[in-house]
Each structure stands twice: as structure tokens, then as C-alpha cells.
Scaffold this motif. Structure first.
Motif, PDB file in Angstrom:
ATOM      1  N   LEU A 100     -88.746  25.426  39.812  1.00 31.75           N
ATOM      2  CA  LEU A 100     -89.503  25.388  40.905  1.00 31.75           C
ATOM      3  C   LEU A 100     -90.110  23.870  41.311  1.00 31.75           C
ATOM      4  CD1 LEU A 100     -92.981  26.567  39.863  1.00 31.75           C
ATOM      5  CD2 LEU A 100     -91.101  26.665  38.464  1.00 31.75           C
ATOM      6  N   PHE A 101     -90.530  23.607  42.595  1.00 32.97           N
ATOM      7  CA  PHE A 101     -91.139  22.546  42.655  1.00 32.97           C
ATOM      8  C   PHE A 101     -92.666  22.841  42.495  1.00 32.97           C
ATOM      9  CE2 PHE A 101     -87.500  21.876  45.842  1.00 32.97           C
ATOM     10  CZ  PHE A 101     -87.052  20.823  45.225  1.00 32.97           C
ATOM     11  N   LEU A 102     -93.361  21.675  41.841  1.00 30.04           N
ATOM     12  CA  LEU A 102     -94.766  21.477  41.615  1.00 30.04           C
ATOM     13  C   LEU A 102     -95.354  20.437  42.361  1.00 30.04           C
ATOM     14  CD1 LEU A 102     -94.524  22.553  37.914  1.00 30.04           C
ATOM     15  CD2 LEU A 102     -95.202  23.971  39.944  1.00 30.04           C
ATOM     16  N   SER A 103     -96.751  20.182  42.292  1.00 35.57           N
ATOM     17  CA  SER A 103     -97.373  19.366  43.136  1.00 35.57           C
ATOM     18  C   SER A 103     -97.273  17.912  42.597  1.00 35.57           C
ATOM     19  CB  SER A 103     -98.860  19.692  43.201  1.00 35.57           C
ATOM     20  OG  SER A 103     -99.436  19.775  41.905  1.00 35.57           O
ATOM     21  N   GLY A 104     -96.830  17.758  41.187  1.00 34.26           N
ATOM     22  CA  GLY A 104     -96.901  16.486  40.716  1.00 34.26           C
ATOM     23  C   GLY A 104     -96.433  16.524  39.140  1.00 34.26           C
ATOM     24  N   GLY A 105     -96.687  15.280  38.460  1.00 36.45           N
ATOM     25  CA  GLY A 105     -96.209  15.314  37.241  1.00 36.45           C
ATOM     26  C   GLY A 105     -97.227  15.967  36.391  1.00 36.45           C
ATOM     27  N   SER A 106     -98.668  16.055  36.443  1.00 37.98           N
ATOM     28  CA  SER A 106     -99.523  16.600  35.712  1.00 37.98           C
ATOM     29  C   SER A 106     -99.199  18.304  35.588  1.00 37.98           C
ATOM     30  CB  SER A 106    -100.881  16.393  36.025  1.00 37.98           C
ATOM     31  OG  SER A 106    -101.307  14.945  35.853  1.00 37.98           O
ATOM     32  N   LEU A 107     -99.130  18.954  36.746  1.00 31.79           N
ATOM     33  CA  LEU A 107     -98.750  20.213  36.663  1.00 31.79           C
ATOM     34  C   LEU A 107     -97.635  20.674  36.153  1.00 31.79           C
ATOM     35  CD1 LEU A 107     -99.782  23.075  37.571  1.00 31.79           C
ATOM     36  CD2 LEU A 107     -99.162  22.705  39.681  1.00 31.79           C
ATOM     37  N   SER A 108     -96.403  19.774  36.233  1.00 33.67           N
ATOM     38  CA  SER A 108     -95.022  19.846  35.851  1.00 33.67           C
ATOM     39  C   SER A 108     -95.146  19.747  34.326  1.00 33.67           C
ATOM     40  CB  SER A 108     -94.102  18.858  36.150  1.00 33.67           C
ATOM     41  OG  SER A 108     -94.104  18.804  37.770  1.00 33.67           O
ATOM     42  N   ASN A 109     -95.678  18.717  33.713  1.00 32.48           N
ATOM     43  CA  ASN A 109     -96.026  18.664  32.472  1.00 32.48           C
ATOM     44  C   ASN A 109     -96.795  20.211  31.893  1.00 32.48           C
ATOM     45  OD1 ASN A 109     -94.624  16.269  32.134  1.00 32.48           O
ATOM     46  ND2 ASN A 109     -96.704  15.101  32.112  1.00 32.48           N
ATOM     47  N   LEU A 110     -97.769  20.470  32.368  1.00 34.38           N
ATOM     48  CA  LEU A 110     -98.510  21.785  31.966  1.00 34.38           C
ATOM     49  C   LEU A 110     -97.673  22.836  31.953  1.00 34.38           C
ATOM     50  CD1 LEU A 110    -101.149  23.103  31.035  1.00 34.38           C
ATOM     51  CD2 LEU A 110    -101.648  23.407  33.616  1.00 34.38           C
ATOM     52  N   THR A 111     -96.717  23.077  33.182  1.00 34.04           N
ATOM     53  CA  THR A 111     -96.060  24.282  33.164  1.00 34.04           C
ATOM     54  C   THR A 111     -94.898  23.911  31.913  1.00 34.04           C
ATOM     55  OG1 THR A 111     -96.323  24.173  35.534  1.00 34.04           O
ATOM     56  CG2 THR A 111     -94.643  25.373  34.817  1.00 34.04           C
ATOM     57  N   ALA A 112     -94.288  23.041  31.970  1.00 37.62           N
ATOM     58  CA  ALA A 112     -93.141  22.642  30.680  1.00 37.62           C
ATOM     59  C   ALA A 112     -93.780  22.969  29.521  1.00 37.62           C
ATOM     60  CB  ALA A 112     -92.442  21.575  30.797  1.00 37.62           C
ATOM     61  N   LEU A 113     -95.081  22.570  29.340  1.00 34.08           N
ATOM     62  CA  LEU A 113     -95.478  22.832  27.840  1.00 34.08           C
ATOM     63  C   LEU A 113     -95.808  24.140  27.656  1.00 34.08           C
ATOM     64  CD1 LEU A 113     -98.145  19.845  27.825  1.00 34.08           C
ATOM     65  CD2 LEU A 113     -96.243  20.118  26.184  1.00 34.08           C
ATOM     66  N   ALA A 114     -96.317  24.993  28.702  1.00 33.59           N
ATOM     67  CA  ALA A 114     -96.765  26.393  28.597  1.00 33.59           C
ATOM     68  C   ALA A 114     -95.294  27.191  28.330  1.00 33.59           C
ATOM     69  CB  ALA A 114     -97.405  27.105  29.733  1.00 33.59           C
ATOM     70  N   ALA A 115     -94.201  26.783  29.076  1.00 35.34           N
ATOM     71  CA  ALA A 115     -92.969  27.576  28.763  1.00 35.34           C
ATOM     72  C   ALA A 115     -92.210  27.328  27.434  1.00 35.34           C
ATOM     73  CB  ALA A 115     -91.976  26.724  29.898  1.00 35.34           C
ATOM     74  N   ALA A 116     -92.657  25.898  27.053  1.00 36.46           N
ATOM     75  CA  ALA A 116     -91.989  25.719  25.731  1.00 36.46           C
ATOM     76  C   ALA A 116     -92.868  26.610  24.467  1.00 36.46           C
ATOM     77  CB  ALA A 116     -92.061  24.124  25.209  1.00 36.46           C
ATOM     78  N   ARG A 117     -94.226  26.706  24.678  1.00 36.45           N
ATOM     79  CA  ARG A 117     -95.067  27.292  23.771  1.00 36.45           C
ATOM     80  C   ARG A 117     -94.533  28.652  23.833  1.00 36.45           C
ATOM     81  NH1 ARG A 117    -100.902  28.666  25.483  1.00 36.45           N
ATOM     82  NH2 ARG A 117     -99.456  29.867  26.686  1.00 36.45           N
ATOM     83  N   ASN A 118     -94.448  29.320  25.203  1.00 39.02           N
ATOM     84  CA  ASN A 118     -94.199  30.587  24.873  1.00 39.02           C
ATOM     85  C   ASN A 118     -92.608  31.214  24.624  1.00 39.02           C
ATOM     86  OD1 ASN A 118     -96.663  30.837  26.255  1.00 39.02           O
ATOM     87  ND2 ASN A 118     -95.945  31.167  28.332  1.00 39.02           N
ATOM     88  N   ALA A 119     -91.896  29.976  24.809  1.00 36.04           N
ATOM     89  CA  ALA A 119     -90.500  30.453  24.122  1.00 36.04           C
ATOM     90  C   ALA A 119     -90.365  30.185  22.577  1.00 36.04           C
ATOM     91  CB  ALA A 119     -89.521  29.317  24.660  1.00 36.04           C
ATOM     92  N   ARG A 120     -91.402  29.600  21.927  1.00 36.68           N
ATOM     93  CA  ARG A 120     -91.420  29.114  20.545  1.00 36.68           C
ATOM     94  C   ARG A 120     -92.337  30.202  19.866  1.00 36.68           C
ATOM     95  NH1 ARG A 120     -86.599  27.561  18.912  1.00 36.68           N
ATOM     96  NH2 ARG A 120     -86.006  25.624  20.034  1.00 36.68           N
ATOM     97  N   LEU A 121     -93.436  30.189  20.289  1.00 37.44           N
ATOM     98  CA  LEU A 121     -94.615  30.823  19.522  1.00 37.44           C
ATOM     99  C   LEU A 121     -95.013  32.173  20.282  1.00 37.44           C
ATOM    100  CD1 LEU A 121     -97.025  27.863  19.209  1.00 37.44           C
ATOM    101  CD2 LEU A 121     -95.315  28.737  17.450  1.00 37.44           C
ATOM    102  N   SER A 122     -95.119  33.364  19.180  1.00 35.22           N
ATOM    103  CA  SER A 122     -95.854  34.581  19.968  1.00 35.22           C
ATOM    104  C   SER A 122     -97.109  34.069  20.025  1.00 35.22           C
ATOM    105  CB  SER A 122     -95.735  35.675  18.555  1.00 35.22           C
ATOM    106  OG  SER A 122     -96.397  35.582  17.633  1.00 35.22           O
TER     107      SER A 122
END
Length: 117
Positions: A42-64
Motif C-alpha cells: 500500500l502507499f503511505l504518506s511518507g517514510g515515517s509512517l512506512s517505517n512504523l507500518t513495516a515495524l508493526a508488520a515485522a513484530r506481528n509476524a515474529r512475536l505473539s
């Protein structure tokens, strides 16, 4: 691209043309990168929100959810400040964020760093 005509691309109902454009461009980019047909984004408004989204996705993929408090994030000493801010927003404590030094060529020596006394 979805902001080119100042349209809101939050959902299909709000802006079907921008939603279609987003989907087509993302599919094209995935194809260019050689990603499988199941890949998306998905497109996001910029790098900060993109980083936050990627970090949340990575955390949720690896940790319960029960493991969030014991997760650790390793970041380079060259990492953009938005990554640390994103980790804090996601609930990572300071002691869960470990900054790894890099050399003059910006290469991370994580294995050397992790096993030093």
C-alpha cells in the motif's frame, strides 16, 4: 501517485479510481521486483509512517502478543530516527532497542558486537 489529484485513497468507496491506481502500481512494482503474485502493499504518506507500518508488520509476524514485552529490535547506528520513534510508539522500551555500531563503510558487525564480553 494517489495524491496527484488530491484524492483520498483510503478505501474503494471513498475513491475508487485512486484505489485502482494504487493496486495497479503496486502490482507493477511487485512484478518489477520479481515478487510472487501473492505479494502486495500500500502507499503511505511518507517514510515515517512506512517505517512504523513495516515495524508493526515485522513484530506481528515474529512475536505473539504475549511476547511483545520480550522482543528486541537491533538497529544500526545509521538508522533513521523515525525507526526508533516507531518502535517506541509500538511499545518497545529503551532496553529493547539495541543500537549496533557500523564501520567506516557502514557495514554492521553484529556478530562481533553480540558476542563481545
Amino acid at each position: 501517485m494517489t495524491c496527484a489529484y488530491n484524492t483520498h485513497a483510503g478505501s474503494w468507496m471513498q475513491s475508487s479510481s485512486a484505489s485502482l491506481l494504487e493496486g495497479e502500481v503496486i502490482r507493477w512494482m511487485c512484478d518489477q521486483a520479481g515478487y510472487p503474485a501473492t505479494a502486495g502493499g500500500l502507499f503511505l504518506s511518507g517514510g515515517s509512517l512506512s517505517n512504523l507500518t513495516a515495524l508493526a508488520a515485522a513484530r506481528n509476524a515474529r512475536l505473539s502478543e504475549q511476547e511483545y514485552a520480550i522482543g528486541t529490535a537491533y538497529v544500526s547506528d545509521q538508522t533513521h530516527s523515525s525507526v526508533a520513534k516507531g518502535l517506541r510508539i509500538l511499545g518497545f522500551r529503551s532496553d529493547q532497542i539495541r543500537k549496533v555500531p557500523s564501520d567506516k563503510n557502514f557495514v554492521i558487525k553484529i556478530f562481533v558486537w553480540m558476542f563481545q564480553p
